[in-house]
Write a protein that holds these residues in place. Structure first.
Motif, PDB file in Angstrom:
ATOM      1  N   UNK A   1      -4.771 -14.320   4.998  1.00  0.00           N
ATOM      2  CA  UNK A   1      -4.971 -14.126   6.440  1.00  0.00           C
ATOM      3  C   UNK A   1      -3.987 -13.099   6.986  1.00  0.00           C
ATOM      4  N   UNK A   2      -2.747 -13.149   6.505  1.00  0.00           N
ATOM      5  CA  UNK A   2      -1.729 -12.200   6.966  1.00  0.00           C
ATOM      6  C   UNK A   2      -2.021 -10.790   6.475  1.00  0.00           C
ATOM      7  N   UNK A   3      -2.639 -10.666   5.307  1.00  0.00           N
ATOM      8  CA  UNK A   3      -2.961  -9.346   4.766  1.00  0.00           C
ATOM      9  C   UNK A   3      -4.143  -8.704   5.473  1.00  0.00           C
ATOM     10  N   UNK A   4      -5.000  -9.526   6.065  1.00  0.00           N
ATOM     11  CA  UNK A   4      -6.165  -8.979   6.778  1.00  0.00           C
ATOM     12  C   UNK A   4      -7.123  -8.288   5.819  1.00  0.00           C
ATOM     13  N   UNK A   5      -7.395  -7.016   6.099  1.00  0.00           N
ATOM     14  CA  UNK A   5      -8.345  -6.258   5.275  1.00  0.00           C
ATOM     15  C   UNK A   5      -7.728  -5.768   3.970  1.00  0.00           C
ATOM     16  N   UNK A   6      -6.425  -5.956   3.802  1.00  0.00           N
ATOM     17  CA  UNK A   6      -5.745  -5.473   2.599  1.00  0.00           C
ATOM     18  C   UNK A   6      -5.822  -6.512   1.487  1.00  0.00           C
ATOM     19  N   UNK A   7      -5.933  -6.022   0.262  1.00  0.00           N
ATOM     20  CA  UNK A   7      -5.989  -6.881  -0.908  1.00  0.00           C
ATOM     21  C   UNK A   7      -5.490  -6.085  -2.104  1.00  0.00           C
ATOM     22  N   UNK A   8      -5.215  -6.730  -3.246  1.00  0.00           N
ATOM     23  CA  UNK A   8      -4.827  -5.968  -4.438  1.00  0.00           C
ATOM     24  C   UNK A   8      -5.839  -4.899  -4.812  1.00  0.00           C
TER      25      UNK A   8
END
Length: 374
Positions: free
Chosen positions: A125-132
């Protein structure tokens, strides 16, 4: 510069194959390394009140674009200044840079982010649209450098005249905004469009349009430098041509700011001309410094960072990426951010020097062994 000798590459082939290494280029790339570290640490570690302050915004604008522009402009210079690289070697080097970019994405972004998720330091949730995965797919300066180098060596091989390279640079500058709206709705195709003209929100830090303009212009400069009988006279012309680009770019911006300014990391034609002018003026300034401070120990670190710019660049990003685990994203005040800049710079320098020492160690052992038995 428009009046400089633009003889064919066949004529230039008669020039010496082993041209001297010019300290100016190591100096300017060394400065670019320092500026990049300042901007990267500011963006990733500086708290919002730091990187969004007036000083932070001015730093990002004053040295962010110019530092990267210097890096890729000088890359273009070496495409034509050095006669050692064949088409095959150039394309191989381009492919290695492109792949290195994605390996760096893994090392500095995907793996640290995955580790943070596994350790509970951050949530989805804190990363939002970001992922590995999105971190891995970022199109950054090494991926750009790989594609740009491939295009430059192909252009040098099939259209071996500096005026063609300058024309291509101008075409890129003024046609770039038309590539910023390309979209198909089909992910694989849109990934290709991202490389052409994507923006920061799409994971494209250095799209080919407009960034390709810098190495193309650098190629023309490199060819003129090969043919120049007087480097000082050439760099003097560089100063005046750079100042002229400042004026032309500024006038262009005043006619249509929206078109000529562009967006974050996607500069419009006017801003691109101004930044190109900055690069040329900086080249002249670095040449002036190297002439008058020849042999100065104070410049040796900059020369070293410029000579091993790719290794320093990769190292500083790995340090910044993994440093986010203990220090967090955008948590440091001004003093802490400044100390982090110094820390990353020093650790990058020590790491690369250590790597070079270990790489040369077998050679030292062989030399000592021969000396012992002889």
């Amino acid at each position: 510069m428009a009046h400089m000798n633009t003889s064919r590459v066949t004529e230039a082939a008669a020039l010496p194959a082993n041209l001297p290494r010019i300290a100016t280029f190591d100096l300017i790339r060394g400065l670019a390394v320092v500026f990049m570290i300042v901007i990267h640490v500011l963006d990733f570690y500086g708290a919002p009140e730091v990187h969004e302050s007036l000083v932070g915004v001015v730093l990002a604008f004053a040295i962010g674009w110019p530092a990267a522009s210097v890096f890729v402009f000088v890359m273009g210079i070496f495409v034509t200044y050095s006669s050692k690289r064949s088409l095959a070697r150039g394309l191989k080097r381009a492919a290695s840079l492109f792949l290195l970019g994605y390996l760096l994405n893994l090392a500095r972004g995907s793996i640290p982010m995955w580790a943070s998720l596994q350790m509970g330091l951050v949530s989805h949730e804190e990363l939002g649209a970001h992922s590995p995965l999105t971190e891995f797919l970022i199109f950054d300066i090494l991926q750009f450098a790989g594609l740009a180098l491939a295009l430059c060596v192909l252009l040098k091989h099939f259209l071996p005249r500096p005026e063609y390279w300058l024309a291509a640079s101008l075409l890129v500058i003024f046609c770039s905004p038309f590539f910023w709206t390309l979209s198909s709705g089909f992910t694989p195709v849109d990934e290709f469009f991202k490389m052409l003209g994507g923006d920061h929100s799409e994971g494209a830090m250095f799209p080919l349009f407009p960034w390709l303009a810098y190495p193309l212009a650098g190629m023309a400069f490199g060819q003129w430098l090969r043919e120049a009988g007087n480097n000082r006279r050439l760099f003097q012309k560089t100063l005046w041509f750079g100042l002229a680009l400042f004026v032309v770019g500024g006038l262009a911006i005043s006619t249509s700011p929206e078109y000529h300014v562009g967006h974050n990391l996607r500069s419009g034609p006017g801003v691109t001309l101004v930044v190109m002018g900055f690069v040329l003026v900086t080249l002249w300034a670095c040449q002036w410094v190297t002439e008058r401070a020849h042999g100065s120990r104070w410049l040796n670190p900059l020369y070293f960072w410029g000579k091993y710019v790719t290794a320093i660049y990769v190292t500083q990003w790995v340090l910044i990426g993994w440093g986010l685990l203990p220090f967090g994203l955008q948590q440091l005040n001004w003093l802490q951010t400044f100390l982090m800049m110094l820390t990353v710079l020093v650790l990058s320098d020590v790491s690369v020097r250590s790597w070079l020492w270990f790489r040369q160690r077998p050679l030292r052992i062989n030399i000592l062994s021969r000396a012992k038995f002889e």
